[in-house]
Motif scaffolding. Structure first.
Motif, PDB file in Angstrom:
ATOM      1  N   LYS A  70       0.829  -1.215   0.000  1.00  0.00           N
ATOM      2  CA  LYS A  70       0.000   0.000   0.000  1.00  0.00           C
ATOM      3  C   LYS A  70       0.861   1.262   0.000  1.00  0.00           C
ATOM      4  O   LYS A  70       0.557   2.240  -0.679  1.00  0.00           O
ATOM      5  CB  LYS A  70      -0.895   0.034   1.239  1.00  0.00           C
ATOM      6  CG  LYS A  70      -2.081  -0.896   1.227  1.00  0.00           C
ATOM      7  CD  LYS A  70      -2.878  -0.641   2.507  1.00  0.00           C
ATOM      8  CE  LYS A  70      -3.953  -1.659   2.726  1.00  0.00           C
ATOM      9  NZ  LYS A  70      -4.672  -1.436   4.007  1.00  0.00           N
ATOM     10  N   TYR A 161     -10.072   6.035  -1.413  1.00  0.00           N
ATOM     11  CA  TYR A 161      -8.715   6.163  -0.868  1.00  0.00           C
ATOM     12  C   TYR A 161      -8.747   6.630   0.584  1.00  0.00           C
ATOM     13  O   TYR A 161      -7.980   6.145   1.427  1.00  0.00           O
ATOM     14  CB  TYR A 161      -7.905   7.138  -1.713  1.00  0.00           C
ATOM     15  CG  TYR A 161      -6.708   7.728  -1.012  1.00  0.00           C
ATOM     16  CD1 TYR A 161      -5.577   6.959  -0.750  1.00  0.00           C
ATOM     17  CD2 TYR A 161      -6.703   9.061  -0.591  1.00  0.00           C
ATOM     18  CE1 TYR A 161      -4.473   7.498  -0.095  1.00  0.00           C
ATOM     19  CE2 TYR A 161      -5.609   9.607   0.053  1.00  0.00           C
ATOM     20  CZ  TYR A 161      -4.500   8.828   0.309  1.00  0.00           C
ATOM     21  OH  TYR A 161      -3.417   9.362   0.962  1.00  0.00           O
ATOM     22  N   SER A 164      -9.558   3.758   2.889  1.00  0.00           N
ATOM     23  CA  SER A 164      -8.716   2.568   2.871  1.00  0.00           C
ATOM     24  C   SER A 164      -7.216   2.830   2.874  1.00  0.00           C
ATOM     25  O   SER A 164      -6.435   1.917   3.128  1.00  0.00           O
ATOM     26  CB  SER A 164      -9.037   1.754   1.608  1.00  0.00           C
ATOM     27  OG  SER A 164      -8.659   2.495   0.442  1.00  0.00           O
ATOM     28  N   GLU A 166      -5.580   3.098   0.293  1.00  0.00           N
ATOM     29  CA  GLU A 166      -5.090   2.394  -0.889  1.00  0.00           C
ATOM     30  C   GLU A 166      -4.944   3.422  -2.005  1.00  0.00           C
ATOM     31  O   GLU A 166      -5.910   3.842  -2.631  1.00  0.00           O
ATOM     32  CB  GLU A 166      -6.049   1.265  -1.265  1.00  0.00           C
ATOM     33  CG  GLU A 166      -6.122   0.186  -0.199  1.00  0.00           C
ATOM     34  CD  GLU A 166      -7.072  -0.941  -0.550  1.00  0.00           C
ATOM     35  OE1 GLU A 166      -6.880  -1.552  -1.627  1.00  0.00           O
ATOM     36  OE2 GLU A 166      -8.003  -1.207   0.230  1.00  0.00           O
ATOM     37  N   HIS A 290      -4.901  -5.203  -3.003  1.00  0.00           N
ATOM     38  CA  HIS A 290      -4.749  -5.387  -1.557  1.00  0.00           C
ATOM     39  C   HIS A 290      -5.986  -6.099  -1.038  1.00  0.00           C
ATOM     40  O   HIS A 290      -6.916  -5.451  -0.550  1.00  0.00           O
ATOM     41  CB  HIS A 290      -4.564  -4.040  -0.840  1.00  0.00           C
ATOM     42  CG  HIS A 290      -3.550  -3.152  -1.481  1.00  0.00           C
ATOM     43  ND1 HIS A 290      -3.875  -1.957  -2.107  1.00  0.00           N
ATOM     44  CD2 HIS A 290      -2.213  -3.308  -1.629  1.00  0.00           C
ATOM     45  CE1 HIS A 290      -2.767  -1.405  -2.594  1.00  0.00           C
ATOM     46  NE2 HIS A 290      -1.753  -2.210  -2.318  1.00  0.00           N
ATOM     47  N   GLY A 293      -7.877  -5.226   2.043  1.00  0.00           N
ATOM     48  CA  GLY A 293      -7.023  -4.259   2.712  1.00  0.00           C
ATOM     49  C   GLY A 293      -5.936  -4.893   3.552  1.00  0.00           C
ATOM     50  O   GLY A 293      -5.226  -4.198   4.290  1.00  0.00           O
TER      51      GLY A 293
END
Length: 320
Positions: A70, A161, A164, A166, A290, A293
């Motif tokens: 990440k 985003y 998370s 990510e 991911h 997550g």
């Protein structure tokens, strides 16, 4: 009289407490999602999920290595392939467009969600930038279009985003994607076959069963043997996507499924390639970088470490 005054005062205080608590909660999420660094937010989330501190400099388990990815595995191609619309071009360039689910239309305007723009066959509407929230339209004559527009208007305002950390979702140009709904001969939605590729090699395959009902998730090796581990998600109502007691038949097209997944994984350290199989024909779903997550435990616990050892990061090579 005094009783009424007491009740009124109690209710007034209750509303004040609710207001203060709501304000505190908003500030807490604002701090976590917007004001602190990705590294800090990821560390907090990881400790909350697993009960121990993430060692980002020396990750060993698969979930730990996903946190490293990440933070340090970020390219424009990740953003392009996390986009459920633009990834179609990537797939077309790699394996051809015959594997793509037929696209009905795409739009950035929820006002385009009207019956005149929809076919007479079932479709699914989804955003290109989020991880959920898709809506199936089976009969446009029975659809509440105002409610549908309101639902997707809200989703288009969100940025996954910030929920998370990510990074690949941060700069996606948000839009709606409408695709033909894939269905089995019995009218049901096909299983999801998700191939986890480590360093361009298919390692394990999850099969998601009955996602709209009693959601189960089986895990298989690339040779279709039941895995000795499971990696479940937490769903609404506290239910988990634990494995079913029964087996999913080995797909006849399994070698092709693995071959296609490994082709799509060539540019990435770790990726999950999602597919549907209808009448032995393979359709591409999405790419995910991911899984969950990296915030859900793998059971038995030692398999988080064992799988982590199979995924090689650039820092692993530098230590060898």
């Amino acid at each position: 009289m005094m009783r009424n005054i007491f009740i009124g005062t109690y209710i007034e205080k209750l509303w004040i407490y609710k207001f203060v608590f709501a304000g505190y909660s908003k500030l807490k999420f604002l701090y976590r999602d917007y004001l602190i660094s990705d590294r800090k937010a990821i560390t907090i989330r990881f400790r909350r999920a697993f009960g121990y501190t993430l060692d980002i400099e020396n990750p060993k388990t698969l979930n730990e290595k996903i946190q490293w990815l990440k933070l340090y595995d970020r390219t424009n191609l990740h953003t392009r392939c996390a986009d459920k619309y633009k990834v179609r071009e990537y797939v077309k360039s790699k394996i051809g467009e015959s594997y793509l689910v037929p696209l009905v239309f795409e739009t950035k305007n929820v006002r385009d969600l009207i019956p005149d723009n929809f076919p007479d066959y079932p479709v699914i509407i989804k955003t290109n930038h989020d991880s959920s929230g898709g809506v199936i339209v089976r009969n446009k004559a029975e659809t509440d279009w105002k409610r549908l527009q309101k639902h997707f208007k809200k989703l288009l305002k969100s940025n996954y985003y910030y929920k998370s950390n990510e990074w690949q979702y941060k700069n996606i140009e948000r839009r709606l994607v409408v695709e033909k709904l894939l269905v089995r001969k019995d009218g049901g939605v096909p299983y999801d076959y998700k191939v986890h590729c480590f360093n361009n090699k298919a390692i394990t395959i999850q099969v998601d069963i009955d996602r709209s009902g009693e959601h189960k998730r089986n895990w298989y090796s690339s040779s279709w043997k039941r895995e000795p581990f499971w990696w479940s998600s937490l769903k609404s109502g506290g239910k988990r996507t634990d494995p079913a007691k029964w087996e999913v038949d080995k797909p006849e097209c399994l070698p092709e499924l693995i071959r296609l997944s490994e082709i799509l994984s060539q540019e990435f350290i770790y990726v999950r390639a999602d597919w549907y199989i209808v009448d032995n024909r393979i359709y591409f779903g999405e790419l995910s970088f991911h899984h969950d997550g990296g915030l859900h435990p793998i059971w038995p616990k030692e398999w988080d470490y064992k799988l982590g050892q199979l995924l090689k990061l650039p820092i692993d090579e530098s230590r060898d």
